[in-house]
Design an enzyme around this catalytic site. Sequence first.
Site, PDB file in Angstrom:
ATOM      1  N   HIS A 105      -0.158   5.479   9.752  1.00 42.62           N
ATOM      2  CA  HIS A 105       0.655   5.287   8.552  1.00 42.62           C
ATOM      3  C   HIS A 105       1.210   6.628   8.076  1.00 42.62           C
ATOM      4  O   HIS A 105       0.587   7.669   8.255  1.00 42.62           O
ATOM      5  CB  HIS A 105      -0.170   4.630   7.447  1.00 42.62           C
ATOM      6  CG  HIS A 105      -0.296   3.158   7.620  1.00 42.62           C
ATOM      7  ND1 HIS A 105      -0.053   2.251   6.606  1.00 42.62           N
ATOM      8  CD2 HIS A 105      -0.609   2.410   8.714  1.00 42.62           C
ATOM      9  CE1 HIS A 105      -0.226   1.018   7.064  1.00 42.62           C
ATOM     10  NE2 HIS A 105      -0.567   1.090   8.341  1.00 42.62           N
ATOM     11  N   GLU A 106       2.412   6.561   7.495  1.00 42.65           N
ATOM     12  CA  GLU A 106       3.167   7.738   7.042  1.00 42.65           C
ATOM     13  C   GLU A 106       3.559   8.701   8.164  1.00 42.65           C
ATOM     14  O   GLU A 106       3.626   9.901   7.945  1.00 42.65           O
ATOM     15  CB  GLU A 106       2.409   8.512   5.944  1.00 42.65           C
ATOM     16  CG  GLU A 106       2.189   7.741   4.669  1.00 42.65           C
ATOM     17  CD  GLU A 106       0.939   6.882   4.704  1.00 42.65           C
ATOM     18  OE1 GLU A 106       0.937   5.807   4.063  1.00 42.65           O
ATOM     19  OE2 GLU A 106      -0.042   7.283   5.364  1.00 42.65           O
ATOM     20  N   GLU A 127       9.935   5.314   3.400  1.00 43.43           N
ATOM     21  CA  GLU A 127       9.471   4.179   2.608  1.00 43.43           C
ATOM     22  C   GLU A 127      10.412   3.815   1.457  1.00 43.43           C
ATOM     23  O   GLU A 127       9.981   3.390   0.385  1.00 43.43           O
ATOM     24  CB  GLU A 127       8.057   4.446   2.104  1.00 43.43           C
ATOM     25  CG  GLU A 127       7.070   4.596   3.259  1.00 43.43           C
ATOM     26  CD  GLU A 127       5.628   4.757   2.811  1.00 43.43           C
ATOM     27  OE1 GLU A 127       5.358   4.638   1.607  1.00 43.43           O
ATOM     28  OE2 GLU A 127       4.765   5.000   3.678  1.00 43.43           O
ATOM     29  N   GLU A 129      -7.947   8.620   6.508  1.00 44.98           N
ATOM     30  CA  GLU A 129      -6.885   9.188   5.674  1.00 44.98           C
ATOM     31  C   GLU A 129      -7.019  10.705   5.714  1.00 44.98           C
ATOM     32  O   GLU A 129      -8.109  11.237   5.492  1.00 44.98           O
ATOM     33  CB  GLU A 129      -6.982   8.672   4.239  1.00 44.98           C
ATOM     34  CG  GLU A 129      -5.985   9.302   3.277  1.00 44.98           C
ATOM     35  CD  GLU A 129      -4.540   9.175   3.735  1.00 44.98           C
ATOM     36  OE1 GLU A 129      -3.879  10.216   3.898  1.00 44.98           O
ATOM     37  OE2 GLU A 129      -4.085   8.028   3.938  1.00 44.98           O
ATOM     38  N   HIS A 165     -10.984   3.928   9.397  1.00 44.38           N
ATOM     39  CA  HIS A 165      -9.872   4.436   8.603  1.00 44.38           C
ATOM     40  C   HIS A 165     -10.043   5.929   8.398  1.00 44.38           C
ATOM     41  O   HIS A 165     -11.070   6.379   7.890  1.00 44.38           O
ATOM     42  CB  HIS A 165      -9.790   3.731   7.250  1.00 44.38           C
ATOM     43  CG  HIS A 165      -8.609   4.175   6.433  1.00 44.38           C
ATOM     44  ND1 HIS A 165      -8.716   4.726   5.178  1.00 44.38           N
ATOM     45  CD2 HIS A 165      -7.286   4.166   6.717  1.00 44.38           C
ATOM     46  CE1 HIS A 165      -7.517   5.022   4.712  1.00 44.38           C
ATOM     47  NE2 HIS A 165      -6.631   4.696   5.624  1.00 44.38           N
ATOM     48  N   GLU A 212       2.768  -3.497   1.004  1.00 44.16           N
ATOM     49  CA  GLU A 212       1.944  -2.903  -0.037  1.00 44.16           C
ATOM     50  C   GLU A 212       2.740  -2.579  -1.300  1.00 44.16           C
ATOM     51  O   GLU A 212       2.187  -2.563  -2.406  1.00 44.16           O
ATOM     52  CB  GLU A 212       1.280  -1.626   0.481  1.00 44.16           C
ATOM     53  CG  GLU A 212       2.249  -0.514   0.824  1.00 44.16           C
ATOM     54  CD  GLU A 212       1.557   0.669   1.495  1.00 44.16           C
ATOM     55  OE1 GLU A 212       1.800   1.803   1.056  1.00 44.16           O
ATOM     56  OE2 GLU A 212       0.805   0.453   2.457  1.00 44.16           O
ATOM     57  N   GLU A 257       3.309   2.458  10.474  1.00 44.66           N
ATOM     58  CA  GLU A 257       3.930   1.964   9.239  1.00 44.66           C
ATOM     59  C   GLU A 257       5.365   2.490   9.211  1.00 44.66           C
ATOM     60  O   GLU A 257       6.287   1.826   9.628  1.00 44.66           O
ATOM     61  CB  GLU A 257       3.130   2.433   8.028  1.00 44.66           C
ATOM     62  CG  GLU A 257       3.641   1.875   6.717  1.00 44.66           C
ATOM     63  CD  GLU A 257       2.949   2.504   5.529  1.00 44.66           C
ATOM     64  OE1 GLU A 257       2.725   1.798   4.543  1.00 44.66           O
ATOM     65  OE2 GLU A 257       2.651   3.713   5.583  1.00 44.66           O
TER      66      GLU A 257
END
Length: 704
Positions: A483-484, A174, A415, A413, A508, A502
Amino acid sequence: MFIKQTIICLLLLPAFLICGGQQKQTVEMNKIKLLFSIDGEGRPEYEVFFQDKQVVQPSRLGFVLQEDSAFYRDFELVGTERATFDQTWQPVWGETKNIRNHYNEMTIHLRRKANPSLLLDLVFRVFEDGVGFRYRFPKQANLTYFVVKNELTQFNMTGDHNTFWIPGDYDTNEYSYTLSKLSAVDNKELVEKSTDIAVRVAPDPYAVQTPLMMKTANGVYINVHEAALLNYPAMQLHVDRATYSLSSSLVPDAVGNKAYLHAPFSTPWRTIIISDKATDILASKTVLNLNEPSKIQNTSWIKPMKFVGVWWEMQIGKSTWSYSDFADSTDAQGRPIPNNRHGATTANVKRYIDFAAKNGIRGVLVEGWNTGWEDWFGKWKEDVFDFVTPYPDFDINEVMSYAKSKGVSIIMHNETSGSATNYERRLDTAFRFMKEHGYNSVKTGYVGKIIPRGEHHDGQWMINHYTRVAEKGAQYQVMIDVHEPMRPTGLQRTYPNWMASEAARGNEYNGFSVGNAPSHETILPFTRLMGGPMDYTPGIFKIQGYSNVPGRQVHSTLAKQLALYVTLYSPLQMAADLIENYETHMDAFRFIKDVPVDWDDTKIINAEPGEYLTIARKEKNKNNWFAGAITNENKRTATIPLSFLDKGKKYTATVYADAPNADWKNNPEAYTISSQTVTSETVLSIPLAAGGGAAISIMAPDGK
């Protein structure tokens, strides 16, 4: 689905060239040629030519194994096989309906002369736009279970090329991109100042990440990456700034080893895409073709879609993921005390469902619906989330019933806070919960340091974890947006439910940090997106004024945000802004409503990394086309010939463009909308503002 396939022809032990005492063998296709040789020390080498000019100098291959520390020399050639392959196949979803997979292949069988002798195969495939090669450890008596200490693959460049790079970090992709000569690569300062990234581990200041995009002084574009990354760590590249040599640098595990393998085993492919046209680099399907066909037999449930959601409001501080401000915020009865800023409430989610239903958007993402958000960030804590317990103000059954009545899907979602061990223990529970409540897709996240402690996001253990999650999703018929993770390597062909990732600096960062430079989105297609779709979360309409931090804004115009729906491909595309910001510009939102996420054809009109990009795409099963043109911080005019349209047919083109006075910094929300009749003879000329863009819908009269 297979449309055409040749019979593979094999030739065993063909004749080889003797050159300077070396055994040299050639495999080529059109403009690309690869030479293989074994030098005087028994070291295998390869070199690559484009239009008979060398682009990769002789580069060594091999390993340091725990079982054999010199598994890179004293090899002898014991056999060669050659094959030609030509197949046309259809992806479940994608940028084109048909993909041709055409290559010439050469397999080199090697044997180490040492006692005990060990075997190694090298498989080279030459395509019209580049090469792919991999190592294969055959089944053999003297090598069964083994440990890779280092992979010694080299990519020796012919000069000090201009290069778009980010640091070779074990845990994140990122970063903002740097453009420099190879001789100037030094990531230390960038890593140190990138404090907006949660976890940074980049011990080698001269390491860069792939896909690595380079351009030579004489205008040849070279892209180095890998394909089919399974059961192996991600490959980064160490740059020798004096010799312009790139060497593989695998992400280590907690004890410093790179991979634990069992023969027979094939490594991921190392890929080199080459052209003197930037557009050819973006059109390449070599990385995708080097992956195996789908492992999922029934793919009818896999459906690309657009979505809105409870997300951007947390990025800009309007609401929170957490229900309370602190983990110990409880009343006398032990009940959590609400902070009254929680975003994922039943009422708020219903607003997004209503907006989605009204505008033909199929999905709604809800982040922060589940307990645990008060005590997760930066804690390196094992058991944070259970993935099934909602906060008191989120009635999951009411939300799902309401969404179903409106014909809208809710996107789960999950996380993990980097605790992959916790997620793996609860995977079946989490996915059963999704199916019981009607979820058909999930966005997963891995913010934080990885557990097992000492492992990294891009190491072998986590590569296998991401694969297990994709396989679990296939078992429960759930689509995955991760993501990540590590950057993609074309695995969407093998696991078409793994629809997006991502794995780069997304939109973002404009919400909570210094943001992304106007050139960022012109670089991403040549770097991160070479491996697969990105969930960039475009579509921000309120470019300024969403933050109290002076100078913070999205570094583009509104028209460019529309263009990103075409230029940054993803089968899962978010309309990321707040509902009220779209309702202020419903005329511009029309493009987001209309633009598809699945395509029959794609044309790269013009491109230059870091400068500009124009792409046109044909809607799946229809005759409508959509185009996007973007630029960096410089004004320019996008010239778009519409020769891809059916000849003799009239279309209606609606152009969403920057206003004459638009500017990404000073007047970013100024745009114009105009319509005209166009044909295949039309050439559009559209001014792009600094940091700007244009989006065009080109509708056939009957839509067919």
